[in-house]
Design a protein around this motif. Sequence first.
Motif, mmCIF file in Angstrom:
data_model
loop_
_atom_site.group_PDB
_atom_site.id
_atom_site.type_symbol
_atom_site.label_atom_id
_atom_site.label_comp_id
_atom_site.label_asym_id
_atom_site.label_seq_id
_atom_site.Cartn_x
_atom_site.Cartn_y
_atom_site.Cartn_z
ATOM 1 N N THR A 1 0.863 -1.196 0.000
ATOM 2 C CA THR A 1 0.000 0.000 0.000
ATOM 3 C C THR A 1 0.891 1.235 0.000
ATOM 4 O OG1 THR A 1 -0.106 -0.043 2.413
ATOM 5 C CG2 THR A 1 -1.836 -1.211 1.204
ATOM 6 N N TRP A 2 0.602 2.172 -0.915
ATOM 7 C CA TRP A 2 1.497 3.297 -1.144
ATOM 8 C C TRP A 2 0.811 4.629 -0.904
ATOM 9 C CZ3 TRP A 2 6.606 2.489 -2.127
ATOM 10 C CH2 TRP A 2 6.988 1.195 -2.496
ATOM 11 N N GLN A 3 1.573 5.557 -0.360
ATOM 12 C CA GLN A 3 1.107 6.941 -0.193
ATOM 13 C C GLN A 3 2.018 7.856 -1.008
ATOM 14 O OE1 GLN A 3 0.240 8.355 3.812
ATOM 15 N NE2 GLN A 3 0.323 6.247 4.584
ATOM 16 N N THR A 4 1.403 8.690 -1.822
ATOM 17 C CA THR A 4 2.167 9.621 -2.646
ATOM 18 C C THR A 4 2.837 10.672 -1.770
ATOM 19 O OG1 THR A 4 0.638 9.301 -4.486
ATOM 20 C CG2 THR A 4 2.029 11.247 -4.572
ATOM 21 N N ALA A 5 4.021 11.076 -2.148
ATOM 22 C CA ALA A 5 4.778 12.061 -1.373
ATOM 23 C C ALA A 5 4.040 13.381 -1.283
ATOM 24 C CB ALA A 5 6.137 12.280 -2.015
ATOM 25 N N GLU A 6 4.192 14.027 -0.148
ATOM 26 C CA GLU A 6 3.582 15.330 0.090
ATOM 27 C C GLU A 6 4.582 16.441 -0.245
ATOM 28 O OE1 GLU A 6 2.366 15.474 4.157
ATOM 29 O OE2 GLU A 6 1.476 13.470 4.100
ATOM 30 N N GLU A 7 4.076 17.493 -0.864
ATOM 31 C CA GLU A 7 4.839 18.730 -1.084
ATOM 32 C C GLU A 7 6.177 18.487 -1.755
ATOM 33 O OE1 GLU A 7 5.164 21.002 2.519
ATOM 34 O OE2 GLU A 7 3.160 20.430 3.192
ATOM 35 N N LEU A 8 6.171 17.737 -2.845
ATOM 36 C CA LEU A 8 7.427 17.481 -3.545
ATOM 37 C C LEU A 8 7.823 18.715 -4.356
ATOM 38 C CD1 LEU A 8 8.567 14.236 -5.225
ATOM 39 C CD2 LEU A 8 8.879 16.387 -6.427
#
Length: 449
Positions: free
Chosen positions: A399-406
């Motif tokens: 399960t993956w979470q996309t990076a924040e504030e890249l």
Amino acid sequence: MKPCAYTRRRFLAGGLALGAAASLGADAPDDLAGLAREIGWLPGAPDRFFFLQATDLHASELTSGALKMPDKFGGRNFVDDMNTLRPAPAFVALTGDLIAATSRQPATWPQAEAGFRRVNDLIVARLAMPCHMIVGNNDCSPEAFHKVWPDRPLTWSFDCHRLHAVGLYGYHTWRPENTNHAGILLDDAQLAWLARDLAAASGARTLALFTHEPLKDPDSHRIRRQLAPVLGAFPGEIWNIAGHNHGNAECVVRIGGKPVRVVETITPVGAWTPDKGAYRLFFVSDGRIVGTGLRWLTKDGEPLRFEAMPSGRMPAERIPVETALADGALRAFMVGEDEAALRQDVAQVTDRVSNLQFRKGAAATYRVPLSARGGTAAARLRLACSARLSAAFSPDGATWQTAEELVHAAGFATCRVPAALRDAQTLHIRLEAPPDQSVQLYGLAFLPA
């Protein structure tokens, strides 16, 4: 090698003879003597001489390649201009990419041999001065090189009064799958030889270190780490004389605590299309390089002008990628060094010794234990990369979470690690190139909030 010793009368006579035949810009020095005066190098002392550098000939690019020219160097070329210099230079160094389209793939070596024979016939055999050569990323076949020049070493050194010259071959560790632009690196035997060589040259005032790829480039981060102890122990000034990037540039980079002056030179026929190019002159006085100049030529070798590049003012210092990546970081990992232990799946990317190449849309995953991240304080991820990479995080690889504030700027991408995952015993990180762009990754680091 015994360099030329110049009297003022001999120097001025030779320089003025050269200037009479040249087509020069209005504000440029009008002859070799004028170039030397503008730099501040005056003849007379026995330890004063000058040498030349030409680079990135790509002599085999006749019908294809960015610098293709029919019968390239077959007529008049930069060698004819070098041979007119009076007094004669002490030597010339050709700093790699003598030819093109050569790799560690054996299938490329027959055409490399033919290309090297062209270089020998049209360049080396016509030079009226000693010539020293290294090879670059586009001609890295010792096998083909030594079929043409069986007695020429790929790595060499010599003294010219109190200047010590070293040429390095940095591609011995490349494998066929590394492809191009993998970065230069020495093996253990080469590094040991260099340490002995520089220890024996401790009386030299200057080290002129010839490499194809400049030591300031991101791809050179691994060789900078190798060279730090030996260059740091050298007591004199250090100049890195290189090519590779097809442009004229100067900067200072610190290696082993020592300021290394990096000088890059354009090709003799132009930057990335045949137009006008240059070779470079280095003026030496009492063992120190006191200035350089460019000799501009048309792509067909017709003289245009001289351009003085005085050395009295130090150029701007370049911060190496590994230093910038580690700035403020809890832990930092450079590609090919500690980073390799964190790899989980890199099947889609190409290992290029000093970087991972992500082709369009390619992805790679890392598996990073909590201790390797610097503990729960690791709140941000920083990537040293040539273009924007997207990032995602997972505690289990499923399960993956996309990076924040890249954010991507100035060769680095930074994003936040999801707060819920910062104390995970193992953090999986997935990096992916955009679908329309290739990206090189040089390292990753973990930072506090």
